[in-house]
Design an enzyme around this catalytic site. Sequence first.
Site, mmCIF file in Angstrom:
data_model
loop_
_atom_site.group_PDB
_atom_site.id
_atom_site.type_symbol
_atom_site.label_atom_id
_atom_site.label_comp_id
_atom_site.label_asym_id
_atom_site.label_seq_id
_atom_site.Cartn_x
_atom_site.Cartn_y
_atom_site.Cartn_z
ATOM 1 N N SER A 198 0.805 -1.225 0.000
ATOM 2 C CA SER A 198 0.000 0.000 0.000
ATOM 3 C C SER A 198 0.838 1.275 0.000
ATOM 4 C CB SER A 198 -0.923 0.025 1.217
ATOM 5 O OG SER A 198 -1.712 -1.137 1.269
ATOM 6 N N SER A 247 4.761 -6.545 6.608
ATOM 7 C CA SER A 247 4.331 -5.249 7.127
ATOM 8 C C SER A 247 4.473 -5.257 8.644
ATOM 9 C CB SER A 247 2.872 -4.991 6.744
ATOM 10 O OG SER A 247 2.448 -3.788 7.296
ATOM 11 N N ILE A 265 9.951 -10.672 7.441
ATOM 12 C CA ILE A 265 9.877 -9.193 7.418
ATOM 13 C C ILE A 265 8.721 -8.807 6.499
ATOM 14 C CG2 ILE A 265 11.154 -7.052 7.164
ATOM 15 C CD1 ILE A 265 12.510 -9.004 9.112
ATOM 16 N N HIS A 311 3.645 3.348 8.256
ATOM 17 C CA HIS A 311 2.778 3.051 9.387
ATOM 18 C C HIS A 311 3.251 3.741 10.655
ATOM 19 C CE1 HIS A 311 0.127 0.209 7.459
ATOM 20 N NE2 HIS A 311 1.178 -0.377 6.889
ATOM 21 N N VAL A 339 20.901 -16.834 -5.726
ATOM 22 C CA VAL A 339 21.781 -17.673 -4.904
ATOM 23 C C VAL A 339 21.303 -19.119 -4.988
ATOM 24 C CG1 VAL A 339 22.600 -18.121 -2.557
ATOM 25 C CG2 VAL A 339 22.353 -15.759 -3.383
ATOM 26 N N CYS A 342 -4.184 5.420 -19.570
ATOM 27 C CA CYS A 342 -4.135 4.694 -20.840
ATOM 28 C C CYS A 342 -3.243 3.464 -20.712
ATOM 29 C CB CYS A 342 -3.734 5.588 -22.004
ATOM 30 S SG CYS A 342 -1.987 5.644 -22.387
#
Lengths: 413, 488, 123
Positions: B52, B349, B347, B56, B177, B448
Amino acid sequence: MTIKKDVIIIGGGPAGLAAAARLKELGVTDILILEREKLPGGILRQCIHDGFGLTRFKEALSGPEYAARFLDQVGKMDIDYLTDTTVLEIDSNKHVIAVTKEGLLEYQAKAIIMTTGCRERTRGAISIPGTRPAGIYTAGVAQTYVNLKNIMVGKKVVILGSGDIGLIMARRMTLEGAQVLAVLEILPYASGLPRNIEQCLNDYSIPLFLSHTVTNIRGKERLEGITVSRVDERLKPIPGTENDYDCDTLILSVGLIPENELSLMAGVNLDSRTRGPIVDENYQTNIDGIFVAGNALHVHDLVDFVSIEAENLAQAVLAYIQEGSFPQCSIRVETDDQVGYTVPQKVSGQKDITLSMRVRSPLKNCAIQVLQNDQVIKTKKMKKAIPAEMIQMRIKKEELISSEYIKVVVRHD
Amino acid sequence: MDKKSRYTYDVIIIGAGVIGSAIAREMARYNLKIAVLEKELDVCTETSGRNSGVLHAGFNNEPGSLMAKYCVAGCLGFDKVAKELDIPFARTGKVVVGFDEEDKDKLIRLKEQGDRNGVPGLEIIDKERIKELAPHVGGELAMYSPATGILNPFIYTIALAENAHHNGVDFFFDNEVVAIKCLEYYEIKTTQGSYDTKWVINCAGLNADKIARMLGINDYTIYPCRGEYFVLDKKAGQYLKIPAYPVPNLKLGGLGIHLTPTIDGNILIGPSTEYIEERDNYSSTQEIMDLLIKDGGRILPYLKKEFFIRNFSGIRPKLADKNVGGYADFVIEEREEVPFAINLIGIESPGLTSAIPIAKRVIEMVAQKQELKEKQDYDPYRKGILCFNDQTLEKKKELIQQDPNYGEIICRCETITKAEILEAIRNPLGVDTVIGVKNRTRAMMGRCQAGYCETRISEILMQEKSKKEDEIIYARMRGNMFVGKVRD
Amino acid sequence: MIKEFICVLCPNGCELSVELDDNNNISKLEGATCQRGGEYVQQEIFAPQRNIATSVKVVGGNMPLVSVRLSEAIPKEKIFDVMDEIKKIKLEAPVSLGQVIIKNVLGLERDVIATKQVLREQF
């Protein structure tokens, strides 16, 4: 420094060129066409197939040849145009700001003619489920690559939507060695012209599946395949009808939208049906002195009608420049739900008018009637009417019986 | 043999998402030789760019958790970072809206949690205040968080990486990797070559558990959890100036389908919360699209069909599986049995907000084992691409005078000039994908959806990079745009 | 025998309904809005003809391709053979509109002609 101009034409495609040439013929000399591409001619430059000009010139021309007819005129008449020039802003006072490599240009026009054409509906607008890999193009973009940029977009193609550009591209890709697996149309009827179904699909044995749509897109990097489903009468996919196609390219021909972002800046009101401006019989928008014609006004089936519309518009612009205003246009033109829209949407009653319209679904043996005060004032009988074709009806001012609103309806025999 | 001479790098960071890029940028302050290995062709291609774009404030997270701590710190410190990196950012504030008494209790508890985490300025507001702050948003009451902000996650990550690169960090793209040998140092084998390093920092996001296994740590499992979004036209932007969230049902593992204005003026609806099997399936689905429209319409009743211009999805690298739900805390650890390898797992939000504090924590961990000296010539500043459209008329004139490429509009919807496209193509990281240009300039993002500019951008890419038609890549390796010429 | 055709000669795309006798001669024609409908059907039955539009490579021009078409329609089955001929051509700019690119292509008494003007690239 602001430069004064009688008329600024925004967009040097078929509508803009035709309007300019006619204006000049009528004696308006202080005209400037602003074109954002490197060359004038608009979308016709990439429409290399033939079939243009049968109405306007009584000959079958390719798109570039059709454009050349008008470009020659513009050249011979010494009409000013600027290419590589993008208009950034216009306002209701007809102040125009454009950008070029040489700098910013500012104009003050007496009248602005918007001939900005249309743009294509995209995948996002129709929300097709699935991944977002390379290999998904709108038909017009694919056409630009193939016909102008010398770039081949793919080898194994499915086309969603039976719009004319999609049909044309089905043939074009086939001629260049691609395999076109199918054309899919969500509606129960084709949206392109019957002639194009015949010569672009049938000639090359490309199947057209009506009432079918794409319900999934596969491939992480480049498109790998799609899922196609049949849809019911409410256009919802029917579970169990899924069919997978392996393809590297999906071409979308799912509709055109009049391009009016600049007009909106100036406060022009749009018609939610055409998505172009609401205009009167003079092609004038609600903003005094801002006119519009061609695909920016409503999407046309044939370029010939675009040119003719723009030429009619030129006549009105001349009157505007000479007289500064028009008779009040307070007679609304309404439609029933079988006629999708009309252009113009309002008239004065003091001028002969041509109503352009489309039906919303295919009809057979019907009549289109124009009513006023519940009386039929004009009838056009049609053996068939299809949404792909624009219908025009000419009404003389004497045929109007009052200043009440006009209604256009379909009657069945 | 002297250990030091055996390896090329002091630190190798695996993954060029926002976390890897932030660590690279922060570590570049010190006298360390650093490289970032990325499997894709650009930074920010997975979770970091697919969210988003919200900074935060930190009220959603358990007090005492790393998530709460780093999120609050990241949020409060962001103005300085944004200034240094020259990235667009706005502290818009945010409303979490409720509809009934039950929601009210939840909002009060949410506020208390936020207060305990040290989030500034939280308040419960009534319908009238909602109307003032977000006139078009529905809801009976709300919690208002003034510290919450919005940013462009691509630009942020790109800026971090460019600044890291400017300070000497090497970036290797298209380097997935495939194996890690644990010797006295680490030998990292990728699809392209082999790299030696003293430290390994595992920021591989969705694949962090795989990398951990290569290091011999088998007890992490990432559960991919997809969130789908709709992008709305800028025309819809007038209806929403600040993010509007529903009361979260944290059990689900997401914050609920919300509406977020982007820093560029679009609106995002989403994300959904759906645990999936594959880590790289970014499909959108019909069911979720329908759900987004329904739930989004509850918060913003002004949604119109013509506003919808695109879909996308992101995948959360969750440590909490479907049956547990909710949020497991960030894992940032160095196992005793695998020294000099720091794993950052789960890891999700608020990772975007927490990136800098997380990077600082990683540096602390490194500093416990070796002395870090600050470089004299470290430069925290980076210059972004100047946006022509945001300039005054006078400035626009000046720009075209300096460089005529500012006078050529490439993307009509977003008014992006050729000068900006060229600057994006000549980016310091050497990225040359079409999407790379898009994410750096906003070209192709308008209504567009590239209909006007994509042909131009691919043409400029070919010219600038001397590439042939079949060498132009859309986003990912093998994602070729074209098959060749029509006529040779 | 009754057969249906869609005339492709103009955008009207008339739906033609044709009654044919045993020698494939038209005994009745319905749906045509002009005279050419009958000619079209006749041709469609005995030797369907189509025009094609495609491009030819141009070097040193202000565009990489010049659009071309045939002076008149050719037998349908020759389309891909003619395409192969057109694909072989490489032109040097300038090219003028109407310029004959291939005279009497494959002996079909049709020319391939340019439908666009290509100028020499200015440096």
